[in-house]
Scaffold this motif. Sequence first.
Motif, PDB file in Angstrom:
ATOM      1  N   THR A 231       0.974  -1.442   0.142  1.00 24.95           N
ATOM      2  CA  THR A 231      -0.067  -0.047  -0.267  1.00 24.95           C
ATOM      3  C   THR A 231       0.660   1.463   0.199  1.00 24.95           C
ATOM      4  O   THR A 231       0.629   2.010  -0.725  1.00 24.95           O
ATOM      5  CB  THR A 231      -0.960  -0.225   1.286  1.00 24.95           C
ATOM      6  N   ASP A 232       2.017   1.216   1.060  1.00 26.27           N
ATOM      7  CA  ASP A 232       2.730   2.845   0.984  1.00 26.27           C
ATOM      8  C   ASP A 232       3.451   2.308   0.083  1.00 26.27           C
ATOM      9  O   ASP A 232       4.151   3.892   0.127  1.00 26.27           O
ATOM     10  CB  ASP A 232       2.583   2.738   2.445  1.00 26.27           C
ATOM     11  N   GLY A 233       4.380   1.570  -0.168  1.00 27.93           N
ATOM     12  CA  GLY A 233       5.355   1.294  -0.720  1.00 27.93           C
ATOM     13  C   GLY A 233       4.711   1.512  -2.664  1.00 27.93           C
ATOM     14  O   GLY A 233       6.100   1.522  -3.599  1.00 27.93           O
ATOM     15  N   LEU A 234       3.989   0.435  -3.566  1.00 24.36           N
ATOM     16  CA  LEU A 234       3.725   0.376  -4.554  1.00 24.36           C
ATOM     17  C   LEU A 234       2.590   0.750  -4.758  1.00 24.36           C
ATOM     18  O   LEU A 234       2.679   0.454  -6.465  1.00 24.36           O
ATOM     19  CB  LEU A 234       3.642  -1.477  -4.298  1.00 24.36           C
ATOM     20  N   LEU A 235       1.534   0.927  -4.008  1.00 28.09           N
ATOM     21  CA  LEU A 235       0.602   2.111  -3.938  1.00 28.09           C
ATOM     22  C   LEU A 235      -0.086   3.394  -4.175  1.00 28.09           C
ATOM     23  O   LEU A 235      -0.909   3.484  -3.096  1.00 28.09           O
ATOM     24  CB  LEU A 235      -0.974   1.205  -3.725  1.00 28.09           C
ATOM     25  N   ILE A 236       1.402   3.708  -4.102  1.00 25.50           N
ATOM     26  CA  ILE A 236       1.483   5.243  -3.660  1.00 25.50           C
ATOM     27  C   ILE A 236       0.127   5.951  -4.271  1.00 25.50           C
ATOM     28  O   ILE A 236      -0.170   6.287  -5.418  1.00 25.50           O
ATOM     29  CB  ILE A 236       2.961   5.757  -4.105  1.00 25.50           C
ATOM     30  N   ASN A 237      -0.472   6.941  -3.509  1.00 27.86           N
ATOM     31  CA  ASN A 237      -1.713   7.625  -3.972  1.00 27.86           C
ATOM     32  C   ASN A 237      -2.652   7.205  -4.535  1.00 27.86           C
ATOM     33  O   ASN A 237      -3.259   7.279  -6.208  1.00 27.86           O
ATOM     34  CB  ASN A 237      -1.632   9.333  -4.326  1.00 27.86           C
ATOM     35  N   ASN A 238      -2.831   5.663  -4.427  1.00 25.55           N
ATOM     36  CA  ASN A 238      -3.979   4.459  -5.327  1.00 25.55           C
ATOM     37  C   ASN A 238      -2.623   4.748  -6.726  1.00 25.55           C
ATOM     38  O   ASN A 238      -3.847   4.021  -7.572  1.00 25.55           O
ATOM     39  CB  ASN A 238      -4.488   5.394  -4.525  1.00 25.55           C
TER      40      ASN A 238
END
Length: 302
Positions: A237-244
């Motif tokens: 979530t925080d590393g690969l889906l930054i700001n969705n």
Amino acid sequence: IQSMVMLVRSCLLIRTTTRQTSLLIPQPPSSGRSLSSQAPTVTLYQYTICPFCCKTKAFLGYVSQKYTTVEVNPLTKGELKQLSQTNPNNNNNNEKEYKKVPIAQINQTVVNGSDDIIRALLNEPSIQTTLQEHRWASSKSNMTLDQFATSNNNKWSQYATDELAPILYTNICTSLWQSYQAFQYVHSNPKFSFLQKHMISTVGSVAMFAAASKIKKKRGITNEREALHTCLKTFETDGLLINNHNTTFSSGLDVPDIGDIVMYGVLRSVEKSLSQSNKDEIFREGSALKVWYETMQKETSY
């Protein structure tokens, strides 16, 4: 068994002291160091299932550096004793007291610990050339050595060490039998005798299970799988889906940085210890984590 528990805690687990990942910043060559662009000779002293050894091998794969491995007997550590006796050139005045892995011999210099090994290799002209003229030549992000070693990787390098590695460890030691299975790699290594193989896997499994139980108690883990899913979900979530927005790497660029390599290497260490069903749960089809992991496999050839 008590001494083996201490060995597992110090070598296969987590370093109890927090290290600053800024140590990975490439340093200017020292005056006594050769500026030759010839690739160094690297020998890595390791345990196959050690997350820090796998982190180092992931880096070596990414920079296309050839290396040989020496499997260390976790009971006797005879290989490390021999190394300290035959190689006076090392980067640590306390070399004889250093009993952890990985240790690398880079040309004639002995380097202790994964972070220092990576830092030493980043100072090699041949590796800098590989990164700048080959790995990043077609990159649109204009990656630099400083950026590669110091960008958002600090967060994920530390996360891999402080969070992912211990949680992974509890997941391969949920029972004495599973701990025993984790040591099965020694049975395919011809350097160990029949007695050594069974001593390592038997004594080692008891030590691993005991150490994993201490980790769970210290961290308040009651469900190992749930803890692992939560840990990896944070990275996803925080590393690969930054700001969705789905990014291939946690670097946020079109090439990975040290953070990606460290996270991948640590996760790679348990690949053979987890069942296929467990891996399917972790790497959900179509998930950003699965895409990232498979991409890192190709990037590192490991």
